[in-house]
Design a protein around this motif. Structure first.
Motif, PDB file in Angstrom:
ATOM      1  N   LEU A  10       0.861  -1.185   0.000  1.00 53.79           N
ATOM      2  CA  LEU A  10       0.000   0.000   0.000  1.00 53.79           C
ATOM      3  C   LEU A  10       0.899   1.237   0.000  1.00 53.79           C
ATOM      4  N   ALA A  11       0.775   2.044  -1.029  1.00 52.03           N
ATOM      5  CA  ALA A  11       1.643   3.220  -1.134  1.00 52.03           C
ATOM      6  C   ALA A  11       0.949   4.333  -1.915  1.00 52.03           C
ATOM      7  N   VAL A  12       1.095   5.549  -1.424  1.00 53.83           N
ATOM      8  CA  VAL A  12       0.573   6.720  -2.130  1.00 53.83           C
ATOM      9  C   VAL A  12       1.715   7.725  -2.240  1.00 53.83           C
TER      10      VAL A  12
ATOM     11  N   ARG B  33      -0.870  12.543  -0.652  1.00 59.85           N
ATOM     12  CA  ARG B  33      -1.449  11.886   0.524  1.00 59.85           C
ATOM     13  C   ARG B  33      -2.514  12.758   1.183  1.00 59.85           C
ATOM     14  N   ARG B  34      -3.197  12.150   2.173  1.00 59.19           N
ATOM     15  CA  ARG B  34      -4.237  12.828   2.951  1.00 59.19           C
ATOM     16  C   ARG B  34      -5.399  13.309   2.084  1.00 59.19           C
ATOM     17  N   SER B  35      -5.667  12.586   0.994  1.00 57.93           N
ATOM     18  CA  SER B  35      -6.826  12.913   0.153  1.00 57.93           C
ATOM     19  C   SER B  35      -7.763  11.723   0.035  1.00 57.93           C
ATOM     20  N   GLY B  36      -7.525  10.713   0.845  1.00 58.31           N
ATOM     21  CA  GLY B  36      -8.421   9.552   0.833  1.00 58.31           C
ATOM     22  C   GLY B  36      -7.981   8.425  -0.090  1.00 58.31           C
TER      23      GLY B  36
ATOM     24  N   GLY C 297      -5.413   6.420   0.146  1.00 58.79           N
ATOM     25  CA  GLY C 297      -5.001   5.238   0.917  1.00 58.79           C
ATOM     26  C   GLY C 297      -6.209   4.420   1.354  1.00 58.79           C
ATOM     27  N   ARG C 298      -7.192   5.094   1.951  1.00 51.82           N
ATOM     28  CA  ARG C 298      -8.395   4.369   2.398  1.00 51.82           C
ATOM     29  C   ARG C 298      -9.143   3.767   1.200  1.00 51.82           C
TER      30      ARG C 298
ATOM     31  N   ASP D 222       3.775   1.094  11.001  1.00 51.42           N
ATOM     32  CA  ASP D 222       3.145   2.195  11.756  1.00 51.42           C
ATOM     33  C   ASP D 222       1.761   2.591  11.262  1.00 51.42           C
TER      34      ASP D 222
HETATM   35  C1  LIG Z   1      -0.319   4.809   4.368  1.00 52.22           C
HETATM   36  C2  LIG Z   1      -0.602   5.641   3.113  1.00 52.22           C
HETATM   37  C3  LIG Z   1      -0.793   4.703   1.942  1.00 52.22           C
HETATM   38  C4  LIG Z   1      -1.859   6.462   3.332  1.00 52.22           C
HETATM   39  O1  LIG Z   1      -2.142   7.144   2.138  1.00 52.22           O
HETATM   40  P1  LIG Z   1      -3.109   8.423   2.105  1.00 52.22           P
HETATM   41  O2  LIG Z   1      -3.481   8.654   0.682  1.00 52.22           O
HETATM   42  O3  LIG Z   1      -2.526   9.530   2.855  1.00 52.22           O
HETATM   43  O4  LIG Z   1      -4.369   7.834   2.888  1.00 52.22           O
HETATM   44  P2  LIG Z   1      -5.704   8.601   3.319  1.00 52.22           P
HETATM   45  O5  LIG Z   1      -5.723   9.975   2.759  1.00 52.22           O
HETATM   46  O6  LIG Z   1      -6.824   7.688   2.992  1.00 52.22           O
HETATM   47  O7  LIG Z   1      -5.573   8.748   4.919  1.00 52.22           O
HETATM   48  C5  LIG Z   1      -4.818   7.864   5.594  1.00 52.22           C
HETATM   49  C6  LIG Z   1      -4.847   8.033   7.100  1.00 52.22           C
HETATM   50  O8  LIG Z   1      -3.791   7.210   7.594  1.00 52.22           O
HETATM   51  C7  LIG Z   1      -2.946   7.971   8.428  1.00 52.22           C
HETATM   52  N1  LIG Z   1      -1.561   7.610   8.164  1.00 52.22           N
HETATM   53  C8  LIG Z   1      -0.924   7.628   6.993  1.00 52.22           C
HETATM   54  N2  LIG Z   1       0.358   7.261   7.167  1.00 52.22           N
HETATM   55  C9  LIG Z   1       0.494   6.993   8.455  1.00 52.22           C
HETATM   56  C10 LIG Z   1       1.584   6.586   9.248  1.00 52.22           C
HETATM   57  N3  LIG Z   1       2.810   6.403   8.725  1.00 52.22           N
HETATM   58  N4  LIG Z   1       1.404   6.389  10.547  1.00 52.22           N
HETATM   59  C11 LIG Z   1       0.187   6.595  11.096  1.00 52.22           C
HETATM   60  N5  LIG Z   1      -0.889   6.997  10.402  1.00 52.22           N
HETATM   61  C12 LIG Z   1      -0.720   7.200   9.100  1.00 52.22           C
HETATM   62  C13 LIG Z   1      -3.174   9.411   8.103  1.00 52.22           C
HETATM   63  O9  LIG Z   1      -2.991  10.125   9.274  1.00 52.22           O
HETATM   64  C14 LIG Z   1      -4.614   9.451   7.602  1.00 52.22           C
HETATM   65  O10 LIG Z   1      -5.481   9.643   8.692  1.00 52.22           O
HETATM   66  P3  LIG Z   1      -6.367  11.008   8.821  1.00 52.22           P
HETATM   67  O11 LIG Z   1      -7.224  11.071   7.594  1.00 52.22           O
HETATM   68  O12 LIG Z   1      -7.145  10.756  10.050  1.00 52.22           O
HETATM   69  O13 LIG Z   1      -5.393  12.100   8.917  1.00 52.22           O
HETATM   70  C15 LIG Z   1       0.583   6.617   2.806  1.00 52.22           C
HETATM   71  O14 LIG Z   1       0.819   7.405   3.966  1.00 52.22           O
HETATM   72  C16 LIG Z   1       1.874   5.916   2.432  1.00 52.22           C
HETATM   73  O15 LIG Z   1       2.099   5.599   1.249  1.00 52.22           O
HETATM   74  N6  LIG Z   1       2.778   5.686   3.415  1.00 52.22           N
HETATM   75  C17 LIG Z   1       4.060   5.066   3.148  1.00 52.22           C
HETATM   76  C18 LIG Z   1       3.939   3.604   2.846  1.00 52.22           C
HETATM   77  C19 LIG Z   1       3.290   2.835   3.964  1.00 52.22           C
HETATM   78  O16 LIG Z   1       3.589   3.006   5.141  1.00 52.22           O
HETATM   79  N7  LIG Z   1       2.379   1.929   3.562  1.00 52.22           N
HETATM   80  C20 LIG Z   1       1.665   1.047   4.461  1.00 52.22           C
HETATM   81  C21 LIG Z   1       2.393  -0.235   4.545  1.00 52.22           C
HETATM   82  S1  LIG Z   1       1.578  -1.332   5.678  1.00 52.22           S
END
Ligand SMILES: CC(C)(COP(=O)(O)OP(=O)(O)OC[C@H]1O[C@@H](n2cnc3c(N)ncnc32)[C@H](O)[C@@H]1OP(=O)(O)O)[C@@H](O)C(=O)NCCC(=O)NCCS
Length: 142
Positions: free
Chosen positions: A60-62, A67-70, A72-73, A97
């Motif tokens: 899972l990667a954005v 990021r923070r635009s939904g 990931g979810r 994390d």
């Molecule tokens: C995790 C990830 C995919 C989320 O992508 P995103 O497009 O920002 O996701 P969303 O916008 O749907 O929101 C994700 C939520 O997860 C939380 N979140 C994202 N990364 C996080 C982290 N490293 N630790 C804790 N929470 C995290 C955000 O706070 C957000 O919550 P909020 O809406 O209450 O602020 C992105 O942060 C990412 O690529 N991270 C690096 C790779 C990674 O850690 N992947 C998961 C492997 S298990």
């Protein structure tokens, strides 16, 4: 949904770069991938693998700028829908994390000793980089 091994060269390079930039393991040849694109550019992805009745959610990667635009979810939802269509009993993952994010979808922490054998020997579970990651499980039958 496309197997990593079936991506075009450009797509493969983009996914490899995204996962590398996010410090995640490379996807396996048989990892099924779902994408978020902005035009021709891949800005997010999630992967899954099926081991008999067990699913693995991974990769899972954005893009940090998107990021923070939904996205990931949205990717997690899409992967769970795809895994549900595969009729798996449960879905497992490893995370360093993002536990609270996955808990929103019903994933619960699980001891590594409970990981089914088929999954325990998968590339993700045996990778050195994932040794310290927490394991989570979502029941798809409850
Ligand atoms: C995790 C990830 C995919 C989320 O992508 P995103 O497009 O920002 O996701 P969303 O916008 O749907 O929101 C994700 C939520 O997860 C939380 N979140 C994202 N990364 C996080 C982290 N490293 N630790 C804790 N929470 C995290 C955000 O706070 C957000 O919550 P909020 O809406 O209450 O602020 C992105 O942060 C990412 O690529 N991270 C690096 C790779 C990674 O850690 N992947 C998961 C492997 S298990």
């Amino acid at each position: 949904m496309t197997r990593f091994g079936d991506l075009t060269r450009t797509e493969r390079e983009q996914v490899e770069a995204l996962l590398r930039d996010c410090h995640l393991l490379p996807a396996g040849r048989d990892t099924e991938l779902l994408f978020v694109r902005d035009g021709p550019r891949v800005i997010g992805c999630v992967g899954f693998e099926v081991y008999g009745p067990h699913g693995l959610l991974r990769s899972l990667a954005v893009d940090p700028c998107r990021r923070r635009s939904g996205h990931g979810r949205g990717l997690i939802r899409a992967a769970l829908a795809a895994l549900s269509a595969c009729n798996v009993d449960d879905v497992w993952l490893l995370t360093h994390d993002c536990g609270p994010l996955f808990a929103e979808f019903g994933f619960e922490p699980s001891p590594r000793e409970h990981v089914p054998r088929q999954l325990a020997t998968s590339a993700e579970f045996v990778a050195d980089e994932c040794r310290r990651a927490s394991c989570m499980r979502l029941s798809m039958t409850a």
